[in-house]
Enzyme design. Structure first.
Site, PDB file in Angstrom:
ATOM      1  N   SER A   1       0.812  -1.217   0.000  1.00 31.76           N
ATOM      2  CA  SER A   1       0.000   0.000   0.000  1.00 31.76           C
ATOM      3  C   SER A   1       0.844   1.265   0.000  1.00 31.76           C
ATOM      4  O   SER A   1       0.351   2.343   0.305  1.00 31.76           O
ATOM      5  CB  SER A   1      -0.958  -0.006   1.188  1.00 31.76           C
ATOM      6  OG  SER A   1      -0.247  -0.281   2.368  1.00 31.76           O
TER       7      SER A   1
ATOM      8  N   THR B   1       0.425   1.837   4.591  1.00 31.50           N
ATOM      9  CA  THR B   1       0.431   3.266   4.272  1.00 31.50           C
ATOM     10  C   THR B   1       1.069   3.981   5.442  1.00 31.50           C
ATOM     11  O   THR B   1       0.680   3.771   6.578  1.00 31.50           O
ATOM     12  CB  THR B   1      -0.999   3.791   4.085  1.00 31.50           C
ATOM     13  OG1 THR B   1      -1.518   3.228   2.899  1.00 31.50           O
ATOM     14  CG2 THR B   1      -1.027   5.309   3.979  1.00 31.50           C
TER      15      THR B   1
ATOM     16  N   ARG C   1      -8.268   8.466  -9.074  1.00 32.54           N
ATOM     17  CA  ARG C   1      -8.669   8.727  -7.687  1.00 32.54           C
ATOM     18  C   ARG C   1      -7.471   9.185  -6.834  1.00 32.54           C
ATOM     19  O   ARG C   1      -6.393   8.620  -6.886  1.00 32.54           O
ATOM     20  CB  ARG C   1      -9.278   7.453  -7.086  1.00 32.54           C
ATOM     21  CG  ARG C   1      -9.790   7.624  -5.647  1.00 32.54           C
ATOM     22  CD  ARG C   1      -8.802   7.139  -4.632  1.00 32.54           C
ATOM     23  NE  ARG C   1      -9.319   7.217  -3.262  1.00 32.54           N
ATOM     24  CZ  ARG C   1      -8.586   7.054  -2.169  1.00 32.54           C
ATOM     25  NH1 ARG C   1      -7.294   6.789  -2.276  1.00 32.54           N
ATOM     26  NH2 ARG C   1      -9.103   7.148  -0.977  1.00 32.54           N
TER      27      ARG C   1
ATOM     28  N   THR D   1       1.618   6.935   0.207  1.00 35.25           N
ATOM     29  CA  THR D   1       0.721   5.793   0.003  1.00 35.25           C
ATOM     30  C   THR D   1       0.506   5.512  -1.481  1.00 35.25           C
ATOM     31  O   THR D   1       0.680   6.412  -2.315  1.00 35.25           O
ATOM     32  CB  THR D   1      -0.659   6.082   0.641  1.00 35.25           C
ATOM     33  OG1 THR D   1      -1.472   4.918   0.567  1.00 35.25           O
ATOM     34  CG2 THR D   1      -1.387   7.222  -0.046  1.00 35.25           C
TER      35      THR D   1
ATOM     36  N   THR E   1      -4.784   7.773   8.461  1.00 37.20           N
ATOM     37  CA  THR E   1      -4.759   6.602   7.601  1.00 37.20           C
ATOM     38  C   THR E   1      -6.172   6.061   7.522  1.00 37.20           C
ATOM     39  O   THR E   1      -7.027   6.417   8.324  1.00 37.20           O
ATOM     40  CB  THR E   1      -3.779   5.535   8.136  1.00 37.20           C
ATOM     41  OG1 THR E   1      -3.735   4.428   7.224  1.00 37.20           O
ATOM     42  CG2 THR E   1      -4.178   5.029   9.503  1.00 37.20           C
ATOM     43  N   GLY E   2      -6.416   5.223   6.536  1.00 42.12           N
ATOM     44  CA  GLY E   2      -7.751   4.657   6.384  1.00 42.12           C
ATOM     45  C   GLY E   2      -8.440   5.194   5.147  1.00 42.12           C
ATOM     46  O   GLY E   2      -7.776   5.611   4.190  1.00 42.12           O
TER      47      GLY E   2
HETATM   48  C1  SD4 Z   1      -6.144   6.700   1.002  1.00 43.71           C
HETATM   49  N1  SD4 Z   1      -5.689   7.097   3.324  1.00 43.71           N
HETATM   50  O1  SD4 Z   1      -5.665   6.755  -0.112  1.00 43.71           O
HETATM   51  C2  SD4 Z   1      -5.216   6.410   2.150  1.00 43.71           C
HETATM   52  C3  SD4 Z   1      -5.117   4.927   2.338  1.00 43.71           C
HETATM   53  C4  SD4 Z   1      -4.592   4.513   3.667  1.00 43.71           C
HETATM   54  O2  SD4 Z   1      -4.201   2.905   5.222  1.00 43.71           O
HETATM   55  O3  SD4 Z   1      -4.174   5.285   4.472  1.00 43.71           O
HETATM   56  N2  SD4 Z   1      -4.631   3.295   4.008  1.00 43.71           N
HETATM   57  O4  SD4 Z   1      -7.337   6.841   1.229  1.00 43.71           O
END
Ligand code: SD4
Length: 337
Positions: A94, A196, A224, A214, A247-248
Site C-alpha cells: 500500500s 500506508t 482517484r 501511500t 490513515t484509512g
Molecule cells: C487513502 N488514506 O488513499 C489512504 C489509504 C490509507 O491505510 O491510508 N490506508 O485513502
C-alpha cells in the site's frame, strides 16, 4: 495476532535517553525550547526528545527516522528517510514500489511532507517513481508550488534525477489479476494491518515535521486521489502546537479535514489522544454514518512530545520510538460493539 502487541527493539535500547534527561537538567536556562521540554516533563514523564511516531507497524521505518534524529538530523530529514524505508519495501502493498494498482493496473502514488515553518509539498497520482515522499519534498523546496499531479509530477521528478521504475511487482500484478475475476469495487480499508505510512517526528531542537506516503486504495478508480497528499487532511503540522497524520478511507478524512482538525483541537487545549478521539467522533457521529464499513485512524503529537492515537475499529496501531524503545502500540478505538 489479535492482542496487544509490543515489539521492542532491544538493539536500539538506550539510544534516546540521554537527550531528554540532559535537557531537563537545564532548568535554569533562559532557552525557550528547553523550558518547553521542562513543562513536558511535568505533564508527561515519557515526553523526552527526540521522538518519532508512525501509523501501523513500521519499526524499520521509525528506526531509520530515529537514526537520523540521534545523529542531530532534523525532524524533516527523519520523516523523509523513515517514509522511504516503506516506499522501498516491495512487500508493503500500500505504499511505493509493490503498491497495489488501480483497477486498470497502474500503481499511482500520493505523498506529502510538511516542515517546521509550515512549508509543504505534495505529489498526487505520481507514477513510475518509488520515492514519492522525496519528490514531495523537492516540490516544497525547489518549486514555488505546493502540489504537482500526474504527468507533471513525474516529469518534474525525472528532471530532478529520480529514477523511472516499474512499480507493479509480480505479487501485486497477481493480486490485481485475481481481483479482476470479480472486479468488485468496494473501497474498504483492511482494518487488520496496513502499510500506508504517516510519520511525525520531533527533533532534538523540539521542532516538528511530518510526512505521509501511500499507493492509496487498492483497485481504486483511475485518477482517484485520497487524503494522504492533501495538506490538512492526510497531514498537518503546526510547529507551535503539534502534528497529526491520518490513515484509512481517505474520502472520510477529506470530508472532515481530519489532520487539521486534530491540530486545531490540540490548539484549544486538548491532548493528542483527546483530539484524535474527537476527530474520529466527527466521522462516526454524522447522521447515517456508514462507519461500520470503513476504517480511519489518526496519530498525533503535541509540542510537549505527548502522543495519541485512535481509530474507528480495532487493530489500528501506532509505532513509536522514544527513549530507546521502538514499539508497536495498539490504538484504542471507537467501535467496541
Ligand atoms: C487513502 N488514506 O488513499 C489512504 C489509504 C490509507 O491505510 O491510508 N490506508 O485513502
Amino acid at each position: 495476532m489479535k492482542r496487544r502487541i509490543f515489539i521492542k527493539n532491544a538493539a536500539l535500547t538506550g539510544a534516546g535517553v540521554a537527550v531528554g534527561s540532559s535537557l531537563l537538567s537545564c532548568a535554569d536556562s533562559e532557552n525557550k525550547e528547553n523550558k518547553e521540554l521542562e513543562i513536558a516533563s511535568t505533564t508527561n514523564s515519557k515526553a523526552s526528545l527526540p521522538l518519532v511516531i508512525a501509523t501501523w507497524h513500521v519499526i524499520d521505518a521509525t528506526a531509520k527516522a530515529m537514526e537520523v534524529l540521534e545523529a542531530d538530523g532534523t525532524a524533516l530529514d527523519a520523516v523523509e528517510q523513515g517514509c522511504r524505508v516503506e516506499e522501498a519495501n516491495e512487500k508493503g502493498q500500500s505504499v511505493g514500489k509493490g503498491g497495489l494498482p488501480d483497477r486498470e493496473g497502474n500503481v499511482t502514488l500520493d505523498a506529502c511532507i510538511m516542515d517546521k515553518h509550515g512549508n509543504c509539498g505534495s505529489v498526487v497520482y505520481l507514477q513510475n517513481i518509488t520515492h514519492a515522499v522525496s519528490v514531495a519534498r523537492k516540490v516544497m523546496e525547489d518549486t514555488p508550488h505546493v502540489m504537482l499531479a500526474g504527468k507533471g509530477a513525474e516529469q518534474f521528478a525525472l528532471e530532478q534525477g529520480f529514477k523511472k521504475e516499474n512499480l507493479l511487482t509480480e505479487a501485486s500484478k497477481k493480486a490485481w489479476s485475481a481481483w479482476k475475476v470479480e472486479s468488485k469495487y468496494k473501497p474498504i480499508i483492511n482494518i487488520e494491518n496496513h502499510d500506508t505510512i504517516g510519520m511525525l517526528a520531533i527533533d532534538k531542537n523540539g521542532d516538528i515535521s511530518g510526512a505521509c506516503t501511500t499507493s492509496g486504495l487498492a483497485y481504486k478508480m483511475a485518477g482517484r486521489v485520497g487524503d494522504s497528499p492533501i495538506i490538512g487532511s492526510g497531514l498537518f503540522v503546526d510547529n507551535e502546537i503539534g502534528g497529526c497524520v491520518a490513515t484509512g478511507l481517505g474520502e472520510e478524512v477529506v470530508k472532515t479535514v481530519g489532520s487539521f482538525l486534530v491540530v486545531e483541537l490540540m490548539r484549544q487545549g486538548k491532548s493528542p489522544q483527546q483530539a484524535c478521539e474527537e476527530a474520529i467522533g466527527r466521522i462516526v457521529n454524522k447522521p447515517n454514518s456508514d462507519y461500520k464499513n470503513f476504517q480511519v485512524g489518526y496519530i498525533a503529537v503535541n509540542k510537549k512530545g505527548e502522543t495519541g492515537s485512535y481509530s474507528i475499529h480495532q487493530w489500528f496501531s501506532m509505532t513509536k520510538f522514544q527513549d530507546g524503545v521502538n514499539e508497536q502500540i495498539q490504538s484504542d478505538f471507537f467501535n467496541k460493539a
